[in-house]
Scaffold this motif. Sequence first.
Motif, mmCIF file in Angstrom:
data_model
loop_
_atom_site.group_PDB
_atom_site.id
_atom_site.type_symbol
_atom_site.label_atom_id
_atom_site.label_comp_id
_atom_site.label_asym_id
_atom_site.label_seq_id
_atom_site.Cartn_x
_atom_site.Cartn_y
_atom_site.Cartn_z
ATOM 1 N N PHE A 22 38.338 25.403 18.302
ATOM 2 C CA PHE A 22 39.607 25.057 20.061
ATOM 3 C C PHE A 22 40.601 23.974 19.373
ATOM 4 O O PHE A 22 41.039 23.627 18.405
ATOM 5 C CB PHE A 22 38.757 24.148 20.903
ATOM 6 N N LYS A 23 41.650 24.143 20.377
ATOM 7 C CA LYS A 23 43.065 22.796 20.328
ATOM 8 C C LYS A 23 42.553 22.093 20.960
ATOM 9 O O LYS A 23 43.149 21.443 22.141
ATOM 10 C CB LYS A 23 44.432 23.392 20.604
ATOM 11 N N ALA A 24 41.421 21.099 20.564
ATOM 12 C CA ALA A 24 40.531 19.577 20.803
ATOM 13 C C ALA A 24 40.839 19.275 19.786
ATOM 14 O O ALA A 24 40.162 19.528 18.870
ATOM 15 C CB ALA A 24 40.001 20.966 21.423
ATOM 16 N N GLU A 25 40.761 18.035 20.118
ATOM 17 C CA GLU A 25 41.248 16.710 19.107
ATOM 18 C C GLU A 25 40.277 15.526 19.587
ATOM 19 O O GLU A 25 40.272 15.278 20.540
ATOM 20 C CB GLU A 25 42.574 15.902 18.578
ATOM 21 N N LEU A 26 39.467 15.301 18.552
ATOM 22 C CA LEU A 26 38.298 14.114 18.965
ATOM 23 C C LEU A 26 38.733 13.203 18.064
ATOM 24 O O LEU A 26 38.907 12.719 17.236
ATOM 25 C CB LEU A 26 37.127 14.143 18.935
ATOM 26 N N ILE A 27 38.521 11.261 19.459
ATOM 27 C CA ILE A 27 39.222 10.280 19.214
ATOM 28 C C ILE A 27 38.199 9.167 19.262
ATOM 29 O O ILE A 27 38.322 9.095 20.693
ATOM 30 C CB ILE A 27 40.664 10.213 18.714
ATOM 31 N N ASN A 28 37.905 8.558 18.180
ATOM 32 C CA ASN A 28 37.654 7.349 18.930
ATOM 33 C C ASN A 28 38.165 6.192 18.665
ATOM 34 O O ASN A 28 38.607 5.579 18.151
ATOM 35 C CB ASN A 28 36.096 6.674 17.283
ATOM 36 N N GLU A 29 37.854 6.200 20.544
ATOM 37 C CA GLU A 29 38.627 5.252 21.048
ATOM 38 C C GLU A 29 37.816 3.117 21.332
ATOM 39 O O GLU A 29 38.423 3.414 22.206
ATOM 40 C CB GLU A 29 39.454 6.034 22.162
ATOM 41 N N GLN A 30 36.999 3.728 20.954
ATOM 42 C CA GLN A 30 36.576 2.711 21.269
ATOM 43 C C GLN A 30 37.453 0.655 20.644
ATOM 44 O O GLN A 30 36.355 0.120 21.618
ATOM 45 C CB GLN A 30 35.036 1.995 20.793
ATOM 46 N N ASP A 31 37.276 1.363 20.354
ATOM 47 C CA ASP A 31 38.567 -0.351 19.801
ATOM 48 C C ASP A 31 39.846 -0.786 20.779
ATOM 49 O O ASP A 31 40.510 -1.458 20.547
ATOM 50 C CB ASP A 31 39.303 -0.431 18.609
#
Length: 305
Positions: free
Chosen positions: A102-111
């Motif tokens: 898919f045209k999807a990106e996963l980013i860990n944003e906990q900071d």
Amino acid sequence: MTSLYDIIHSTLQTQDVVMKQQDIGVLRVSGLDAKKFLQGQTTCDLNKLSQTNGLYGAICSIKGRIISNFYLVQRNDDVLMLMTKDLVEKTLLHLKKYAVFFKAELINEQDNYAVYTKLSAKSAEVLAPEQATLFTVDQKNDIATLTISHEPLLVQWLISSQDNTAIAEKNQDLAPLAILNARPLINLEQSETILPQWLNMQSTAGISFTKGCYTGQEIVARMQYKGKSKKQLALVTWQGHIDTTKDIVDEQGKSVGQVFSSTQIKDTYYAQIILNVEPNEVEQLLLDNKEIILLPLPYALDSKK
């Protein structure tokens, strides 16, 4: 049975509570296919997610066990997944296996994001039936306010950038009352050990039985319509410290459940437990040889939806 309203109003009185949640992290899903991608991976219906409506849902294994569960908030074109911080990386790695299609990106944003709990004894307006499966979202400036529950107390999550100084904490010692909304999030240790129905997610808008296929859907649907498991989330309270790692037993000493999570305000403890029996099938619940008191749930348990 002790009223949740009595507990809440006697404890909160007229005070509001605001506390930063140190254990909640954010996984951001962006891209043109963000919703389409998540629709095939989650128990909730992403077609109902918008700038003003959030969702409660889970990602399951092929065995129907919850890998992680979360609240979803849409911020512009991004989807924010709010879950326990120790599950963000596991969830990201799990979803990455499917995101490549898919045209999807996963980013860990906990900071980069901060999440606060706000509690008030004042109930919000009653939702119309067509809105009952949605979690309202109010977006102003840098803060998105997600309403988690209206009854028996108003529970809201305030989501903002980590450097936002506009949110002031107050009465943090009363924040444990949020456990009474009975819409829990699992942690890493509990991952892949619990079916969604054991947390009453079929009754709290956490599962859509009409949206179509997702990983684990067959098991979750079979449990809903053909399953015989009586396991369900319940609320209890007691006074004084006891060992919560022990099994909960009935008056005959038979194991009937376990503690899912617990918290305390002074010497009063509150817990979410997973019972293996219907509550009306037991006369007494004991934990560590001490009686614990069953509390009512803040919602009706629906067997099918």
